[in-house]
Structure formats: structure tokens, C-alpha cells
Design an enzyme around this catalytic site. Structure first.
Site, short mmCIF file in Angstrom:
data_model
loop_
_atom_site.label_atom_id
_atom_site.label_comp_id
_atom_site.label_asym_id
_atom_site.label_seq_id
_atom_site.Cartn_x
_atom_site.Cartn_y
_atom_site.Cartn_z
N SER A 182 4.48 2.75 7.98
CA SER A 182 4.21 1.57 7.15
C SER A 182 5.42 1.20 6.31
O SER A 182 6.01 2.05 5.64
CB SER A 182 3.02 1.83 6.23
OG SER A 182 1.83 1.99 6.96
N ASP B 225 0.15 -7.56 1.46
CA ASP B 225 0.55 -6.16 1.64
C ASP B 225 2.07 -6.01 1.74
O ASP B 225 2.58 -5.33 2.62
CB ASP B 225 -0.12 -5.53 2.86
CG ASP B 225 -0.07 -4.00 2.79
OD1 ASP B 225 0.44 -3.46 1.79
OD2 ASP B 225 -0.52 -3.35 3.75
N HIS C 244 0.82 -1.21 0.00
CA HIS C 244 0.00 0.00 0.00
C HIS C 244 0.85 1.26 0.00
O HIS C 244 0.34 2.35 -0.31
CB HIS C 244 -1.00 -0.01 1.17
CG HIS C 244 -0.44 0.32 2.51
ND1 HIS C 244 -0.16 -0.64 3.46
CD2 HIS C 244 -0.12 1.50 3.08
CE1 HIS C 244 0.31 -0.06 4.56
NE2 HIS C 244 0.35 1.24 4.35
#
Length: 359
Positions: free
Chosen positions: A211, A128, A97
Site C-alpha cells: 500500500s 485514501d 491508511h
């Protein structure tokens, strides 16, 4: 009398803080130091307190000095995140992402403000994860060490390293607060919609920009890739403080090794029924199951006789009233596992044994 009581409270508080800092049990309930079982002279516990704190601080600083150079900031066209240098060839592991649909990125290392260029090798939204590669390997690039996810235990101290809110080379600390979590990402929250098993839960702060970074233990090993923070529907889906999740290091290694070797994921290790579906509601507008929309040729569902229009209600002993719950139940399985599928056809309940295939 009031002043005496206040002084007593201050004295008790001081002793309690010293005992807690030293992680010692040698304090009596009256607030007086108890005798040392080894005959240590009075005051030795107090002297041990700053020594223990200094030792822990030294561990933190050693790990940060060792690992932070391997954590980079990644700038995509519509997102900013972090990544971890995977090898000395310039491969970097991050979240799918973070890269989105982009093919090229700007990467900034901890030791330089100069932006480097990287290109996408492969993105794997189902877990992911993604791998990008620097077009030019800078001098001094250092790969991180990835640990064994099987050795991650609740209570271990963790450091989360990345670029939260664009603040590069930031570090937060916490502990492993749970392991083996199965978590579904929200697409609306910037995730890929993936359902990921065996995630590491941590109390280290995970904020936007973290992230794709590194969750690290005090041995200097990456034990997870921070991916998302829990949200609280009661607070308008804002982040729930102290609850973040990281993809286990072993999964990141499995995906990265395949991508680097053959350019894609060839063995996901993730189970599938071989259908597409959608959640359906009952007459009371409550989730009632997963309606089969299409059945994949060669998939386990087709071989077991399922057809479009069937409504799946249970996988094994687990009720699956929604697509998310079905995905979470499948995340706990492996390709080749046999499960009993309960479903409705024309209002009648049926059962079928399905051999799960691979995503």
C-alpha cells in the site's frame, strides 16, 4: 508404442514452448516449423525466442533500476507500508491508511538501511491518499515520474514496487487487467472506508505493505498507487489472488499538488449530496435504501427539499439500497452535475432534481 507416443508429446511440447516464447505464428499444427514468409532459414524462429525473452528481461531490469530508488518503506506506529518520492524537496505520496493518525514516521529508502524521519503534511482519507515530508533530504533522493492515467490501457505490463509483508524493495509483475473500477474500501480491513473511482485493476501481486507504493509501466512511469487487494467473501474475506487495485496517478498528482501548495485539498473533484445517512432494511431484512440522518446547510439535498427521515432509493437510474452503493454512484459524478433523486417520504415515492456539490 508407449515410448514413441511419449517422445512425440515431448517434441510437440518443446516446439509449442519455443513458438510461445518467440510470440511467433510460424508453427504448423503438426509440430513442424512452417516456412518463413520472408524466406528465413530454418531455426531462425528458435534463435529469435531467447532474443525476445532477453529484450523483455532487459526492459524489466531497466525500469526497476530507474524507479525502485524512488520507492520507500514507511513505518508508522501501527502500520507498515510504502511511499513514492514525489519531488526533490522530500515530499512522499502514500496512502492515508498507511499513515493512520500518526504525525511522524520512519522512512527507509531503497539505497540505504538508515531510517529517516518524516512528518505528515496532510492526509485525505476520502481518496485514501496522504503526503508526508522528510525532515532532512538525503543526497541522491530521486523523484519518480508520474504518468497520464488517460493513457493506461488493459494489457499493459505493470510492475508493483513496495514493501509487501515488510520485505523492502520488492517487485511483482502483471498486467493492467481493467480500468475505471469503482471500489469501496473496508474499514475493518485497515482501509479508510473511502469509495474511489477510476481505479486501475492489476494482476501484479498486491500484499500488505505494498500500500502506498508504485504501480509502474515499462516506460518507467508511475501509473497508480497500489492500495488494496480484492477479497473473496467465499474464502473468509481473504485476498483474491491476481486482483489488486491502484489509485490512478492523475488523482495522486491532483491531491499531492494541492497539498504541497496550500497544505490541504481544496478541490477534490468529488461529488456529494450534502447528507449523512445510514442503510435501512425492508420487512424482509433486505437493503432498501439510505435513510437521511442530517442534511448539510448549502448542500444540494437541502436545496432540493430533502429532510431527515427521507429514504433515498435511486440516484438517476441507479438503485442505491445501501450507503456503499450510494457512495459508488456518487463517485461516478462530478460537482455541478444535476441528478434525479428518488426517495420515500411517509411511504410515498417522490422525486427531486439535485445539483451535486463537492465533498
Amino acid at each position: 508404442m508407449k515410448a514413441s507416443r511419449a517422445a512425440a508429446r515431448r517434441t510437440s511440447l518443446t516446439v509449442a514452448v519455443v513458438c510461445a516464447a518467440a510470440l511467433a505464428s510460424g508453427c504448423s499444427g503438426s509440430g513442424s516449423p512452417s516456412a518463413s514468409p520472408t524466406g528465413s532459414p530454418p531455426g531462425s524462429t528458435a534463435r529469435a525466442a531467447p532474443a525476445a525473452a532477453d529484450s523483455l528481461q532487459d526492459d524489466y531490469q531497466r525500469v526497476i533500476k530507474d524507479v525502485l530508488p524512488s520507492v520507500v518503506q514507511i513505518q508508522a506506529s501501527s502500520d507498515l507500508g510504502s511511499g513514492v518520492v514525489y519531488d526533490d524537496q522530500g515530499h512522499i505520496v502514500t496512502n492515508a491508511h498507511v499513515v493512520g493518525d500518526d504525525k511522524t514516521f520512519k522512512v527507509t529508502t531503497a539505497s540505504s538501511t538508515e531510517a529517516l524521519t518524516a512528518e505528515l503534511v496532510y492526509a485525505y482519507p476520502e481518496q485514501d491518499l496522504a503526503v508526508i515530508k522528510l525532515t532532512k533530504r538525503p543526497d541522491g533522493l530521486k523523484a519518480a515520474r508520474f504518468g497520464d492515467s488517460a493513457k493506461v490501457a488493459v494489457g499493459q505490463i505493470t510492475l508493483a514496487m513496495g514493501s509487501p509483508l515488510g520485505l523492502s524493495s520488492s517487485v511483482t509483475q502483471g498486467i493492467v487487467s481493467a480500468t475505471g473500477r469503482t471500489v469501496s474500501e473496508s474499514r475493518s480491513g485497515g482501509g479508510t472506508g473511502a469509495t474511489i473511482a477510476n481505479m486501475v485493476q492489476t494482476s501484479a501481486a498486491i500484499n500488505p505493505g505494498n500500500s502506498g507504493g508504485a504501480l509502474v509501466n515499462l516506460s518507467g512511469e508511475v501509473i497508480g498507487i497500489p492500495t488494496l487487494a480484492a477479497t473473496d467473501p467465499g474464502l473468509g474475506n481473504s485476498s483474491a489472488p491476481g486482483i489488486g487495485f491502484a489509485i490512478p496517478a492523475s488523482m495522486a498528482k491532483t491531491v499531492a499538488d494541492q497539498v504541497i501548495k496550500v497544505g490541504k485539498v481544496t478541490d477534490s473533484g468529488r461529488a456529494a449530496l450534502g447528507i449523512t445517512g445510514r442503510s435501512v432494511l425492508d420487512d424482509g431484512y433486505k437493503p432498501a435504501g439510505v435513510a437521511v440522518v442530517t442534511v448539510t446547510n448549502g448542500g444540494g439535498a437541502r436545496k432540493a427539499g430533502l429532510e431527515p427521515g427521507d429514504i433515498i432509493t435511486r440516484l438517476g437510474t441507479t438503485d442505491v439500497p445501501t450507503m456503499q452503493s450510494l457512495s459508488e454512484a456518487l463517485a461516478e459524478k462530478r460537482p455541478g452535475d444535476k441528478v434525479t433523486l428518488t426517495y420515500l417520504r411517509d411511504g410515498a415515492e417522490r422525486k427531486a432534481e439535485v445539483t451535486l456539490t463537492e465533498i
